[in-house]
Design a protein around this motif. Structure first.
Motif, PDB file in Angstrom:
ATOM      1  N   ALA A  17      14.251   9.386 -18.251  1.00 13.43           N
ATOM      2  CA  ALA A  17      15.000   8.295 -17.618  1.00 13.43           C
ATOM      3  C   ALA A  17      14.379   7.920 -16.272  1.00 13.43           C
ATOM      4  O   ALA A  17      14.164   6.742 -15.970  1.00 13.43           O
ATOM      5  CB  ALA A  17      16.465   8.694 -17.444  1.00 13.43           C
ATOM      6  N   LEU A  18      14.097   8.928 -15.454  1.00 18.15           N
ATOM      7  CA  LEU A  18      13.501   8.654 -14.142  1.00 18.15           C
ATOM      8  C   LEU A  18      12.062   8.159 -14.291  1.00 18.15           C
ATOM      9  O   LEU A  18      11.601   7.350 -13.486  1.00 18.15           O
ATOM     10  CB  LEU A  18      13.543   9.916 -13.281  1.00 18.15           C
ATOM     11  N   THR A  19      11.365   8.638 -15.287  1.00 11.33           N
ATOM     12  CA  THR A  19      10.012   8.155 -15.537  1.00 11.33           C
ATOM     13  C   THR A  19      10.016   6.661 -15.850  1.00 11.33           C
ATOM     14  O   THR A  19       9.142   5.906 -15.389  1.00 11.33           O
ATOM     15  CB  THR A  19       9.371   8.929 -16.694  1.00 11.33           C
ATOM     16  N   SER A  20      11.017   6.229 -16.633  1.00 11.17           N
ATOM     17  CA  SER A  20      11.123   4.810 -16.960  1.00 11.17           C
ATOM     18  C   SER A  20      11.392   3.979 -15.708  1.00 11.17           C
ATOM     19  O   SER A  20      10.819   2.895 -15.530  1.00 11.17           O
ATOM     20  CB  SER A  20      12.241   4.607 -17.990  1.00 11.17           C
ATOM     21  N   THR A  54       0.833  -1.206   0.000  1.00 11.20           N
ATOM     22  CA  THR A  54       0.000   0.000   0.000  1.00 11.20           C
ATOM     23  C   THR A  54       0.866   1.254   0.000  1.00 11.20           C
ATOM     24  O   THR A  54       0.598   2.224  -0.725  1.00 11.20           O
ATOM     25  CB  THR A  54      -0.925  -0.001   1.229  1.00 11.20           C
ATOM     26  N   VAL A  55       1.920   1.227   0.802  1.00 12.30           N
ATOM     27  CA  VAL A  55       2.836   2.368   0.841  1.00 12.30           C
ATOM     28  C   VAL A  55       3.636   2.459  -0.453  1.00 12.30           C
ATOM     29  O   VAL A  55       3.817   3.544  -1.020  1.00 12.30           O
ATOM     30  CB  VAL A  55       3.781   2.243   2.052  1.00 12.30           C
ATOM     31  N   ILE A  56       4.093   1.305  -0.966  1.00 10.35           N
ATOM     32  CA  ILE A  56       4.917   1.319  -2.189  1.00 10.35           C
ATOM     33  C   ILE A  56       4.116   1.840  -3.371  1.00 10.35           C
ATOM     34  O   ILE A  56       4.567   2.724  -4.111  1.00 10.35           O
ATOM     35  CB  ILE A  56       5.452  -0.096  -2.477  1.00 10.35           C
ATOM     36  N   THR A  57       2.918   1.290  -3.572  1.00 12.82           N
ATOM     37  CA  THR A  57       2.113   1.708  -4.724  1.00 12.82           C
ATOM     38  C   THR A  57       1.668   3.162  -4.601  1.00 12.82           C
ATOM     39  O   THR A  57       1.495   3.860  -5.611  1.00 12.82           O
ATOM     40  CB  THR A  57       0.877   0.808  -4.874  1.00 12.82           C
ATOM     41  N   GLY A  58       1.467   3.628  -3.351  1.00 14.51           N
ATOM     42  CA  GLY A  58       1.064   5.010  -3.175  1.00 14.51           C
ATOM     43  C   GLY A  58       2.193   5.987  -3.404  1.00 14.51           C
ATOM     44  O   GLY A  58       2.031   7.006  -4.093  1.00 14.51           O
ATOM     45  N   THR A  59       3.349   5.685  -2.858  1.00 15.21           N
ATOM     46  CA  THR A  59       4.475   6.611  -3.000  1.00 15.21           C
ATOM     47  C   THR A  59       5.039   6.602  -4.411  1.00 15.21           C
ATOM     48  O   THR A  59       5.567   7.633  -4.874  1.00 15.21           O
ATOM     49  CB  THR A  59       5.585   6.241  -2.007  1.00 15.21           C
ATOM     50  N   ILE A  60       4.950   5.482  -5.118  1.00 10.99           N
ATOM     51  CA  ILE A  60       5.474   5.461  -6.492  1.00 10.99           C
ATOM     52  C   ILE A  60       4.650   6.385  -7.382  1.00 10.99           C
ATOM     53  O   ILE A  60       5.166   6.972  -8.343  1.00 10.99           O
ATOM     54  CB  ILE A  60       5.491   4.018  -7.051  1.00 10.99           C
ATOM     55  N   GLU A  61       3.363   6.558  -7.058  1.00 11.08           N
ATOM     56  CA  GLU A  61       2.547   7.514  -7.815  1.00 11.08           C
ATOM     57  C   GLU A  61       3.051   8.941  -7.598  1.00 11.08           C
ATOM     58  O   GLU A  61       3.114   9.751  -8.537  1.00 11.08           O
ATOM     59  CB  GLU A  61       1.085   7.407  -7.384  1.00 11.08           C
ATOM     60  N   ILE A  62       3.444   9.225  -6.358  1.00 15.74           N
ATOM     61  CA  ILE A  62       3.968  10.567  -6.064  1.00 15.74           C
ATOM     62  C   ILE A  62       5.293  10.795  -6.779  1.00 15.74           C
ATOM     63  O   ILE A  62       5.532  11.852  -7.378  1.00 15.74           O
ATOM     64  CB  ILE A  62       4.134  10.742  -4.540  1.00 15.74           C
ATOM     65  N   LEU A  63       6.159   9.757  -6.738  1.00 18.89           N
ATOM     66  CA  LEU A  63       7.455   9.877  -7.411  1.00 18.89           C
ATOM     67  C   LEU A  63       7.277  10.017  -8.915  1.00 18.89           C
ATOM     68  O   LEU A  63       7.962  10.821  -9.569  1.00 18.89           O
ATOM     69  CB  LEU A  63       8.314   8.659  -7.094  1.00 18.89           C
ATOM     70  N   ALA A  64       6.374   9.218  -9.488  1.00 21.27           N
ATOM     71  CA  ALA A  64       6.151   9.291 -10.935  1.00 21.27           C
ATOM     72  C   ALA A  64       5.653  10.670 -11.349  1.00 21.27           C
ATOM     73  O   ALA A  64       6.041  11.201 -12.400  1.00 21.27           O
ATOM     74  CB  ALA A  64       5.148   8.221 -11.358  1.00 21.27           C
ATOM     75  N   ASP A  65       4.822  11.279 -10.524  1.00 20.56           N
ATOM     76  CA  ASP A  65       4.342  12.613 -10.838  1.00 20.56           C
ATOM     77  C   ASP A  65       5.460  13.649 -10.744  1.00 20.56           C
ATOM     78  O   ASP A  65       5.495  14.612 -11.515  1.00 20.56           O
ATOM     79  CB  ASP A  65       3.201  12.975  -9.886  1.00 20.56           C
ATOM     80  N   GLY A  66       6.405  13.414  -9.811  1.00 27.62           N
ATOM     81  CA  GLY A  66       7.492  14.373  -9.641  1.00 27.62           C
ATOM     82  C   GLY A  66       8.562  14.289 -10.706  1.00 27.62           C
ATOM     83  O   GLY A  66       9.296  15.261 -10.926  1.00 27.62           O
ATOM     84  N   VAL A  67       8.701  13.140 -11.364  1.00 26.75           N
ATOM     85  CA  VAL A  67       9.768  12.969 -12.369  1.00 26.75           C
ATOM     86  C   VAL A  67       9.188  12.810 -13.769  1.00 26.75           C
ATOM     87  O   VAL A  67       9.884  12.340 -14.666  1.00 26.75           O
ATOM     88  CB  VAL A  67      10.640  11.739 -12.020  1.00 26.75           C
ATOM     89  N   LYS A  68       7.947  13.229 -13.968  1.00 28.40           N
ATOM     90  CA  LYS A  68       7.319  13.002 -15.268  1.00 28.40           C
ATOM     91  C   LYS A  68       7.981  13.776 -16.401  1.00 28.40           C
ATOM     92  O   LYS A  68       7.790  13.447 -17.576  1.00 28.40           O
ATOM     93  CB  LYS A  68       5.835  13.360 -15.196  1.00 28.40           C
ATOM     94  N   HIS A  69       8.814  14.800 -16.062  1.00 28.63           N
ATOM     95  CA  HIS A  69       9.505  15.556 -17.104  1.00 28.63           C
ATOM     96  C   HIS A  69      10.888  14.978 -17.412  1.00 28.63           C
ATOM     97  O   HIS A  69      11.573  15.499 -18.291  1.00 28.63           O
ATOM     98  CB  HIS A  69       9.639  17.025 -16.693  1.00 28.63           C
ATOM     99  N   ASP A  70      11.298  13.963 -16.675  1.00 27.22           N
ATOM    100  CA  ASP A  70      12.602  13.332 -16.905  1.00 27.22           C
ATOM    101  C   ASP A  70      12.350  11.923 -17.442  1.00 27.22           C
ATOM    102  O   ASP A  70      11.943  11.026 -16.688  1.00 27.22           O
ATOM    103  CB  ASP A  70      13.402  13.273 -15.601  1.00 27.22           C
TER     104      ASP A  70
END
Length: 630
Positions: A261-264, A243-259
């Motif tokens: 490499a990090l998006t991948s 629950t924590v992993i899937t939730g925080t990965i959404e936050i990270l994905a939103d923060g790196v959506k302009h990069d």
């Protein structure tokens, strides 16, 4: 000194005593001269003494024969030698023979070389060989499987070498062969009796095939129950982490959506979390602990949807066909779980047909009456049967009993988890049905799922919960206050942040006791959002019931990675119950919270049924009774 020798010595002493008495009587009459003269006196005394001696000896002999029949020697209970047999059977007396012939176990008597001397009627029935066929033959060659003969020979040799005194006994279990070649499992009780320098071995044989099967079933049930308990604990803790992993990965994905490499990288983490979530869901399905939402389901329509999904997935080399009965009843089943089960069976069939083949989905009705042959522990009643038939390699008989075990797989290491068929098995059982497999090796396989026929009563699940979640840009929040009860500190902090980001005010508690303190202190809230499994004397369901007594009406949203039987033992949630299964994403959290806050409830907190619509029934009727052209 043996018993017969002691008895012989006692008889000799009695004869001597009798002779002494006779002599004394003779002397007495000789000294008392009778009128007939000394000669007549001596003759009279001798005759009297002889009569007394003969009477005593005859009486002792008669006592010996009646009370001690075994001393007279070994007699063949069947009245003669058997086909040139050199030994006589050492069982004497009609009573002993009657006991053997009426015993519930087979009696087999052999010499120390395992040559059969006696063979009871029950031995004939148990092993198929008549007494005439068995006597003077080797018991090893007659009833023991070839691989077991050396083991039996060694066991008997050791048994006889350890025998001491007049008798020794032992017991062991072994496979035996019937005359027709059928193998069964038997318990053998042995007793060795010494006869001079040799031994006579008496054996009682009992068929314990059914007993062993019951023990194996019990062991299997205990093993599966241990796996269930282990699975539940792992699923609960693992789902908390996910629950924590899937939730925080959404936050990270939103923060790196302009990069890019990090998006991948974020996407890879997200995909791994999804796979872990599916693995846990399959474990819960096998353990029959997944929460189910059974609905009245048109299985034909659902199969049509699954076929459309599978066509591009399985590839062109797999030809998919359907044979759906127009008379098939609706089934009471969780639609999403049935879809997953059918997809799992289709993928399993595809792997069994690497060079292509035919996959057939077929439906029908099945009714089992109380006296019918048992089918996978199904109770009496009406069932909908769904068959998934492939033209692949089939299933070897040795593997057929294991294919539903978790983590058992015939695929190469790393190509599968071994949980697909386990998930199907657990889902069918938890739904109140079953699953059986038919087919021969090299001739394909047929998996048949039995599901209970749906009643006419409305479903206890809300149709709205089956709606697909909205996209992130459509998330709806609110300004209400939510009492969040979660024992895991990390999960509680994560969920609090997600709810606050949606605009809600959050009051937190780490267990049921703290939550009740807040309620009793007068804390205001609009929704109780509680985990089901928590430490302490009260779980989430019990907490909600207690709070409902204090606050009416009460809106409750449950969450858990494993309900642990807090609701119905079959996994059904009950009417009006809303459950957000862990792990969940922000969109699912927002949808379920908003659903719980927006739906109409009465003064007791129960949902008010929505107006009934006949549209679904009308569509079903038109499908079953299409209008005739013209």
């Amino acid at each position: 000194m043996t018993q017969p020798r002691r008895l012989a010595l006692a008889m000799a002493l009695l004869v001597v005593v009798t002779s002494c008495v006779v002599s004394a009587v003779t002397y007495y009459f000789a000294t008392q001269a009778a009128p007939g003269g000394p000669l007549a006196t001596i003759v009279t005394a001798a005759l009297l003494g002889s009569v007394v001696a003969v009477a005593v000896v005859a009486g002792l002999a008669r006592f010996w024969r009646s009370a001690l029949p075994g001393v007279t020697g070994a007699a063949d209970v069947h009245g003669g030698r058997e086909q040139g047999l050199a030994h006589r059977t050492p069982i004497d007396g009609e009573m002993a023979q009657a006991i053997i012939e009426s015993a519930l176990d087979a009696f087999v008597q052999t010499d120390e070389r395992c040559v059969i001397l006696n063979w009871s009627p029950y031995a004939e029935a148990l092993m198929g060989w008549t007494r005439a066929e068995a006597v003077v033959r080797s018991v090893e060659e007659l009833v023991f499987p070839e691989a077991q003969r050396p083991v039996h020979r060694q066991w008997v040799d050791r048994f006889l070498s350890e025998a001491s005194g007049d008798a020794a006994g032992g017991r062991y279990e072994t496979p035996l062969l019937h005359k027709d070649g059928r193998e069964f499992f038997a318990e053998v009780s042995l007793t060795a009796l010494r006869r001079g320098d040799d031994y006579i071995v008496n054996a009682f044989v009992r068929d314990i095939t059914a007993k062993r099967a019951a023990e194996e079933q019990l062991f299997q049930a205990q093993k599966m129950e241990s796996v269930v308990q282990l699975t539940g604990g792992i699923a609960h803790d693992f789902n908390n982490m996910l629950t924590v992993i899937t939730g925080t990965i959404e936050i990270l994905a939103d923060g790196v959506k302009h990069d890019p490499a990090l998006t991948s990288i974020a996407k890879m983490i997200n995909d791994a979390a999804d796979r872990a979530s599916q693995l846990t869901a399959n474990l819960l399905a096998f353990a029959r602990k997944q929460p189910l939402r059974p609905l009245e389901t048109d299985v034909n329509a659902l199969i049509d949807e699954v076929v459309k999904l599978l066509a591009p997935t399985l590839g062109r080399q797999i030809e998919i066909e359907t044979a759906l009965s127009d008379q098939a009843w609706p089934a009471l089943v969780d639609r999403s779980q049935l879809t997953s089960a059918l997809v799992n069976l289709a993928i399993n069939a595809r792997d069994a047909m690497p060079d292509g083949g035919r996959l057939l989905f077929r439906t029908g009705n099945f009714t089992r009456h109380a006296g019918d042959v048992e089918v996978d522990d199904l109770g009496a009643g009406d069932y909908v049967a769904i068959e998934v038939i492939d033209s692949g390699a089939g299933i070897p008989p040795a593997m057929r009993d294991r294919i539903f075990e978790p983590f058992f797989s015939t695929k190469q290491f790393g190509t599968g988890t071994g949980l697909g068929l386990s998930m199907v098995f657990g889902f069918a059982k938890q739904s109140g049905g079953g699953v059986v497999v038919d087919g021969e090796e090299g001739k394909g396989a047929c998996f048949r799922i039995y599901l209970p026929k749906a009643d006419v009563e409305p479903s206890d699940a809300l149709p709205a919960s089956e709606a697909p979640p909205p996209e992130d840009d459509e998330l709806r929040g609110g300004s209400e206050t939510i009492l969040c009860v979660e024992d895991d500190d990390v999960v509680r902090a994560h969920v609090t942040g997600r709810l606050e980001s949606l605009g809600y005010k959050v009051v937190t508690a780490s267990n049921a006791a703290q939550a009740l303190e807040l309620v009793n202190s007068g804390a205001a809230f609009d929704l109780l959002f509680t985990d089901i499994v928590m430490p302490g004397a009260m779980n989430g369901r019990q907490l909600a019931q207690k709070v409902a007594e204090l606050r009416r009406p009460l809106r409750v949203l449950y969450t858990s990675g494993h309900t642990f039987g807090a609701f119905d033992s079959s996994g059904r949630l009950g009417q009006g119950v809303l459950l957000l299964a862990k792990p969940y994403r922000k969109a699912e959290l927002a949808r379920m919270v908003r659903l719980c806050l927006d739906r109409a409830i009465d003064h007791m907190g129960d949902p008010i049924p929505l107006p009934y619509s006949v549209q679904e029934d009308l569509e079903r009727f038109l499908r079953e009774n299409p209008p005739k052209p013209g």
